[in-house]
Design a protein around this motif. Structure first.
Motif, mmCIF file in Angstrom:
data_model
loop_
_atom_site.group_PDB
_atom_site.id
_atom_site.type_symbol
_atom_site.label_atom_id
_atom_site.label_comp_id
_atom_site.label_asym_id
_atom_site.label_seq_id
_atom_site.Cartn_x
_atom_site.Cartn_y
_atom_site.Cartn_z
ATOM 1 N N HIS A 86 0.817 -1.215 0.000
ATOM 2 C CA HIS A 86 0.000 0.000 0.000
ATOM 3 C C HIS A 86 0.846 1.259 0.000
ATOM 4 O O HIS A 86 0.556 2.214 -0.736
ATOM 5 C CB HIS A 86 -0.963 -0.014 1.193
ATOM 6 N N VAL A 89 2.347 1.781 -3.502
ATOM 7 C CA VAL A 89 1.385 2.206 -4.523
ATOM 8 C C VAL A 89 0.939 3.648 -4.275
ATOM 9 O O VAL A 89 0.883 4.461 -5.197
ATOM 10 C CB VAL A 89 0.172 1.259 -4.573
ATOM 11 N N HIS A 90 0.626 3.986 -3.019
ATOM 12 C CA HIS A 90 0.217 5.356 -2.709
ATOM 13 C C HIS A 90 1.334 6.354 -3.047
ATOM 14 O O HIS A 90 1.060 7.465 -3.516
ATOM 15 C CB HIS A 90 -0.155 5.488 -1.233
ATOM 16 N N ARG A 93 1.503 6.415 -7.103
ATOM 17 C CA ARG A 93 0.308 6.717 -7.900
ATOM 18 C C ARG A 93 -0.522 7.809 -7.236
ATOM 19 O O ARG A 93 -1.247 7.565 -6.271
ATOM 20 C CB ARG A 93 -0.548 5.451 -8.044
ATOM 21 N N ALA A 96 -4.196 7.040 -7.055
ATOM 22 C CA ALA A 96 -4.637 5.906 -6.232
ATOM 23 C C ALA A 96 -5.106 6.402 -4.872
ATOM 24 O O ALA A 96 -4.401 6.284 -3.872
ATOM 25 C CB ALA A 96 -3.507 4.898 -6.075
ATOM 26 N N VAL A 99 -6.566 1.939 -2.326
ATOM 27 C CA VAL A 99 -5.866 0.747 -2.806
ATOM 28 C C VAL A 99 -6.440 -0.465 -2.082
ATOM 29 O O VAL A 99 -6.438 -0.509 -0.845
ATOM 30 C CB VAL A 99 -4.342 0.843 -2.556
ATOM 31 N N HIS A 101 -6.034 -4.505 -1.654
ATOM 32 C CA HIS A 101 -5.274 -5.741 -1.887
ATOM 33 C C HIS A 101 -5.983 -6.857 -1.139
ATOM 34 O O HIS A 101 -6.036 -6.854 0.097
ATOM 35 C CB HIS A 101 -3.828 -5.613 -1.409
ATOM 36 N N GLN A 146 9.093 -4.016 -4.694
ATOM 37 C CA GLN A 146 8.178 -2.873 -4.712
ATOM 38 C C GLN A 146 8.350 -2.081 -6.002
ATOM 39 O O GLN A 146 7.376 -1.710 -6.653
ATOM 40 C CB GLN A 146 8.440 -1.963 -3.504
ATOM 41 N N ILE A 150 5.526 -1.581 -9.016
ATOM 42 C CA ILE A 150 5.091 -0.271 -9.499
ATOM 43 C C ILE A 150 5.322 -0.153 -10.999
ATOM 44 O O ILE A 150 4.488 0.373 -11.743
ATOM 45 C CB ILE A 150 5.825 0.855 -8.744
ATOM 46 N N PHE A 153 2.691 -2.281 -12.670
ATOM 47 C CA PHE A 153 1.365 -1.676 -12.497
ATOM 48 C C PHE A 153 1.145 -0.555 -13.512
ATOM 49 O O PHE A 153 0.089 -0.456 -14.139
ATOM 50 C CB PHE A 153 1.246 -1.115 -11.076
ATOM 51 N N ILE A 167 -4.744 -6.565 -6.759
ATOM 52 C CA ILE A 167 -4.727 -5.184 -6.277
ATOM 53 C C ILE A 167 -5.551 -4.347 -7.242
ATOM 54 O O ILE A 167 -5.433 -4.500 -8.458
ATOM 55 C CB ILE A 167 -3.302 -4.602 -6.207
ATOM 56 N N CYS A 169 -6.700 -0.182 -7.843
ATOM 57 C CA CYS A 169 -6.561 1.220 -7.478
ATOM 58 C C CYS A 169 -7.817 1.968 -7.893
ATOM 59 O O CYS A 169 -8.315 1.767 -9.000
ATOM 60 C CB CYS A 169 -5.375 1.863 -8.202
#
Length: 236
Positions: A86, A89-90, A93, A96, A99, A101, A146, A150, A153, A167, A169
């Protein structure tokens, strides 16, 4: 501590998303997570307290953390593996806001299929060109993984974590929940298909047209459906 009205609403909506996920059987004991950004705080988001079931999450017991996984308010702990996904991604993005998951059985099953999600249903066509796949590398996400996640993604709305889950978003909690619901159904339909050799796949131009038609609501996607989802909680 003073909480803004905007944060209060996000807490209410996020707790509702947890409750709805439990209602739909999407929870996995005390594992998996749904997170949402804190309005007006660029480096903060809300997530569940590790150790609680989804049906135990309330607006009050959500934990506010920063992008480094440090608790800003609320009672911890928070799951480190959850932060690995999380937080990454935050951080990467800006679109996003929410999120999700989850370890949904249907999504895990399709994530383990070599072909991934096929465009064999109208539900799956919502993700036509808007879903990708990330290879399984073990329980914990390292800093290296990670970065790989990303990169994989990109700007897509969903990713299948192979042999693991999914996942999604969303630009809102409502959109993220709606998309996860559609993904779950698309995966269930694929698993019900007789065989992948015999399925009918629409022509690419039809798939692309349908995707555009299904995405015509833009960032308001899921807002119209949200009250109906909330109504499910009144039937518990």
């Amino acid at each position: 501590m003073t909480i803004s009205q905007a944060e209060k609403q996000v807490r209410i909506d996020l707790a509702s998303a947890y409750q709805l996920a439990a209602f739909k059987g999407w929870d996995d004991g005390i594992y998996t997570h749904i997170s949402a950004c804190v309005p007006g705080e660029a480096d903060a988001y809300l997530i569940n307290q590790f150790g609680l079931r989804f049906d135990e999450v309330t607006p009050e017991n959500l934990v506010k953390v920063n992008l480094q996984g440090e608790i800003l308010s609320g009672v911890g702990p928070v799951n480190k593996s959850g932060f690995a996904i999380h937080g990454a991604v935050h951080m990467a993005r800006s679109d996003a806001f929410c999120v999700m998951h989850l370890h949904i059985d249907s999504v895990i099953a399709v994530s383990a299929q070599k072909q991934g999600l096929l465009p064999i249903s109208q539900h799956a066509l919502r993700f036509y060109g808007d879903i990708t796949s990330h290879p399984y590398q073990g329980l914990a996400f390292s800093a290296k993984e990670q970065g790989q996640l990303i990169a994989t993604f990109g700007d897509k709305k969903a990713v299948l974590l192979q042999n693991h889950g999914g996942i999604v978003c969303g630009s809102s909690i409502q959109q993220a929940f709606y998309l996860m619901d559609i993904l779950d159904k698309a995966c269930k339909i694929q698993l019900l298909a007789d065989s992948m050799e015999n399925v009918i796949i629409p022509a690419p131009e039809i798939c692309q047209l349908t995707y555009k038609q299904l995405c015509c609501d833009g960032d308001t996607e899921g807002q119209f459906e949200w009250p109906a989802y909330l109504g499910l909680l009144n039937t518990k």
